[in-house]
Enzyme design. Structure first.
Site, PDB file in Angstrom:
ATOM      1  N   ASN A 209       0.395  -1.333  -0.144  1.00 51.65           N
ATOM      2  CA  ASN A 209      -0.230  -0.504  -0.216  1.00 51.65           C
ATOM      3  C   ASN A 209       0.968   0.943   0.150  1.00 51.65           C
ATOM      4  OD1 ASN A 209       0.862   1.142   2.732  1.00 51.65           O
ATOM      5  ND2 ASN A 209      -0.412  -1.054   2.989  1.00 51.65           N
ATOM      6  N   LYS A 288      10.710 -16.135 -10.681  1.00 49.61           N
ATOM      7  CA  LYS A 288       9.595 -15.091 -11.307  1.00 49.61           C
ATOM      8  C   LYS A 288       8.067 -15.630 -12.505  1.00 49.61           C
ATOM      9  CE  LYS A 288       9.342 -10.854 -14.390  1.00 49.61           C
ATOM     10  NZ  LYS A 288      10.110 -10.598 -15.670  1.00 49.61           N
ATOM     11  N   PHE A 324      -3.848   2.703  14.716  1.00 52.25           N
ATOM     12  CA  PHE A 324      -4.734   3.901  13.686  1.00 52.25           C
ATOM     13  C   PHE A 324      -5.896   3.307  12.766  1.00 52.25           C
ATOM     14  CE2 PHE A 324      -1.687   7.975  13.267  1.00 52.25           C
ATOM     15  CZ  PHE A 324      -1.025   7.309  14.688  1.00 52.25           C
ATOM     16  N   LYS A 342     -10.348  -5.103  18.956  1.00 47.69           N
ATOM     17  CA  LYS A 342      -8.708  -5.294  19.314  1.00 47.69           C
ATOM     18  C   LYS A 342      -7.509  -5.253  20.253  1.00 47.69           C
ATOM     19  CE  LYS A 342      -7.495  -4.550  13.797  1.00 47.69           C
ATOM     20  NZ  LYS A 342      -6.595  -4.273  13.217  1.00 47.69           N
TER      21      LYS A 342
HETATM   22  N1  CTP Z   1      -2.465  -3.701  12.466  1.00 51.98           N
HETATM   23  C1  CTP Z   1      -1.653  -4.686  13.223  1.00 51.98           C
HETATM   24  N2  CTP Z   1      -1.967  -5.817  12.198  1.00 51.98           N
HETATM   25  C2  CTP Z   1      -2.453  -6.536  11.044  1.00 51.98           C
HETATM   26  C3  CTP Z   1      -3.177  -4.995  10.997  1.00 51.98           C
HETATM   27  C4  CTP Z   1      -3.448  -4.199  11.280  1.00 51.98           C
HETATM   28  O1  CTP Z   1      -0.985  -4.428  13.567  1.00 51.98           O
HETATM   29  N3  CTP Z   1      -2.242  -7.578  10.486  1.00 51.98           N
HETATM   30  C5  CTP Z   1      -3.243  -1.957  13.355  1.00 51.98           C
HETATM   31  C6  CTP Z   1      -2.673  -1.558  12.613  1.00 51.98           C
HETATM   32  O2  CTP Z   1      -1.019  -1.045  12.399  1.00 51.98           O
HETATM   33  C7  CTP Z   1      -3.460  -0.040  13.164  1.00 51.98           C
HETATM   34  C8  CTP Z   1      -4.555  -1.326  13.424  1.00 51.98           C
HETATM   35  O3  CTP Z   1      -4.386  -2.864  13.291  1.00 51.98           O
HETATM   36  O4  CTP Z   1      -2.570   0.635  13.912  1.00 51.98           O
HETATM   37  C9  CTP Z   1      -5.819  -0.981  12.542  1.00 51.98           C
HETATM   38  O5  CTP Z   1      -5.533  -1.151  10.846  1.00 51.98           O
HETATM   39  P1  CTP Z   1      -6.616  -0.732   9.828  1.00 51.98           P
HETATM   40  O6  CTP Z   1      -5.576  -2.480   8.332  1.00 51.98           O
HETATM   41  O7  CTP Z   1      -7.146   0.047   9.774  1.00 51.98           O
HETATM   42  O8  CTP Z   1      -7.404  -2.686  10.590  1.00 51.98           O
HETATM   43  P2  CTP Z   1      -7.818  -3.505  10.314  1.00 51.98           P
HETATM   44  O9  CTP Z   1      -8.524  -4.113  11.337  1.00 51.98           O
HETATM   45  O10 CTP Z   1      -6.759  -4.268   9.233  1.00 51.98           O
HETATM   46  O11 CTP Z   1      -8.562  -3.304   9.751  1.00 51.98           O
HETATM   47  P3  CTP Z   1      -9.381  -3.305   8.444  1.00 51.98           P
HETATM   48  O12 CTP Z   1      -8.704  -3.235   6.858  1.00 51.98           O
HETATM   49  O13 CTP Z   1     -11.302  -4.048   8.001  1.00 51.98           O
HETATM   50  O14 CTP Z   1     -10.214  -1.821   7.885  1.00 51.98           O
END
Ligand code: CTP
Length: 404
Positions: A209, A288, A324, A342
């Site tokens: 991303n 690859k 976040f 969480k």
């Molecule tokens: N996070 C994490 N490990 C993951 C995914 C997310 O520790 N595998 C943490 C991120 O660093 C952030 C928080 O979880 O602090 C929320 O991340 P986000 O990607 O917004 O949320 P998700 O729980 O992945 O939910 P969604 O993608 O369904 O919105």
């Protein structure tokens, strides 16, 4: 920045690297520091006082008996108006005079009259720097409580190679800010995750991303300035490691998980700003993938470990977890749900389009108690301090032994 003071007296002594100090003064002025430049006679042979007068917007002092108004005794009055004395570049000669209390110019007089913090930035030829006399003098100044920055290694202006180069103005600036910052995170161990993760399909292709890591790096830098011991676990970014932090570089969510879990039990605060990939290819192709068909339908994805959730499951009650949430819609509701699901103590929510790549961000800080703060758009550096201000109050409540 959360500073104890912003008044800098900058001693400039006679070395070729004086020209780099012009940039340091510009940086300091740009960031609203007041700068009083004091030069030795030899320094004026490299750059004129006029240059520093214009850059610092103040008269430059050189001779001991100079004064800017009759009631002032400058070498005594200036230290009373100084939050930090910086000597950069510091020559071997000035260093030796400082050790022995020889006060034969404005700068060395002022050094004797100064009681607050000081930063010495030596720069000279490699042999002069490594000479036992200079090395012994530097250790004596360290015993006096002077902070000393190590010179850089590389090509020197005198045509030789070695240790003796003046560090970059940005590094000296960062050291000054570090020394002047309030230390309200002293004694705290803070873990920060930052940047994206990459989930490889084959050696050259991956799912990721656009996270730049800027927010996490700004938080790591600010927490370290404020006295925390910072562990930054970062996915791939183009940013330099923040000074005074232990930075661990990882690529995938699995690696980030492993590094976080290794040290999690010793941490006081977790700030999980990384944009961790939620899915990774179920199988990794070691060579690859070739384009053999017009469509490719066989990439199966599986979940990556949820790092913040795993930390929260093993969390002690004195540990504080900040997550976040980057959302495209229903920002507050989705963030609150995420925080609860969480088991975070606080969440920083923003819209996904606003957060990535930019130097500024606009966020909403939501606490477990429901307390919510809407912040205006601001540089990520400023936002880092706002987030730390917000969480240190809560950390003090759960860990009352904290002193600042
Ligand atoms: N996070 C994490 N490990 C993951 C995914 C997310 O520790 N595998 C943490 C991120 O660093 C952030 C928080 O979880 O602090 C929320 O991340 P986000 O990607 O917004 O949320 P998700 O729980 O992945 O939910 P969604 O993608 O369904 O919105």
């Amino acid at each position: 920045m959360r500073l104890k003071g912003n008044r800098i007296t900058l001693g400039v002594t006679g070395g070729i690297s004086v020209y780099k100090i012009c940039e340091l003064v510009r940086l300091l002025k740009k960031n609203n520091f007041s700068v009083q430049v004091v030069m030795t006679q030899d320094a004026t042979k490299f750059v004129t006082p006029e240059t520093f007068r214009v850059l610092s917007q103040r008269e430059v002092l050189i001779d001991t008996f100079e004064y800017t108004s009759p009631e002032r005794v400058e070498h005594v009055t200036i230290p009373q108006e100084t939050d930090i004395l910086v000597i950069a570049p510091a020559t071997a000669n000035t260093i030796a005079k400082m050790v022995h209390g020889i006060a034969d110019n404005m700068l060395t007089c002022l050094w004797l009259a100064h009681k607050g913090p000081s930063l010495l930035v030596p720069a000279m030829n490699h042999n002069m720097f490594t000479h036992p006399a200079t090395q012994r003098n530097i250790s004596v100044l360290k015993e006096f409580g002077v902070h000393v920055m190590e010179p850089d290694e590389g090509a020197l202006a005198c045509g030789t190679e070695g240790k003796g180069r003046l560090p970059a103005p940005e590094s000296i600036y960062e050291e000054i800010v570090h020394l002047l910052s309030t230390k309200d995170f002293k004694g705290k161990k803070v873990l920060v995750t930052a940047g994206p993760t990459r989930e490889h399909l084959d050696p050259i292709r991956f799912i990721s991303n656009p996270s730049s890591g800027k927010m996490g790096y700004a938080i790591a830098k600010a927490a370290s300035r404020r006295g925390a011991q910072v562990f930054l676990i970062s996915g791939p970014t183009n940013l330099p490691d923040p000074p005074h932090t232990k930075t661990i570089h990882v690529t995938s969510a699995a690696e980030m998980y492993e590094e976080v879990m290794k040290i999690a039990k010793d941490m006081d605060v977790f700030i999980m700003s990384a944009a961790v990939a939620d899915y990774r290819p179920k199988t990794y192709q070691p060579s690859k993938i070739k384009k053999e068909t017009t469509t490719l339908t066989h990439i199966e994805l599986e979940r990556t470990p949820d790092i913040i959730h795993s930390v929260a499951q093993k969390k002690r009650k004195e540990q504080f977890i900040v997550g976040f949430a980057a959302e495209t819609d229903n920002v507050v509701k989705n963030a609150v749900d995420k925080m609860k699901k969480k088991n975070m103590d606080m969440i920083v929510a923003n819209t996904a389009t606003q957060a990535f790549q930019k130097d500024t961000n606009q966020v909403i800080i939501i606490h477990r108690s429901g307390e919510t703060r809407y912040l205006p758009e601001m540089p990520k550096e400023d936002l880092a301090d706002e987030i730390l201000d917000e969480l240190i109050q809560k950390v003090r409540q759960i860990s009352p032994s904290h002193t600042s």
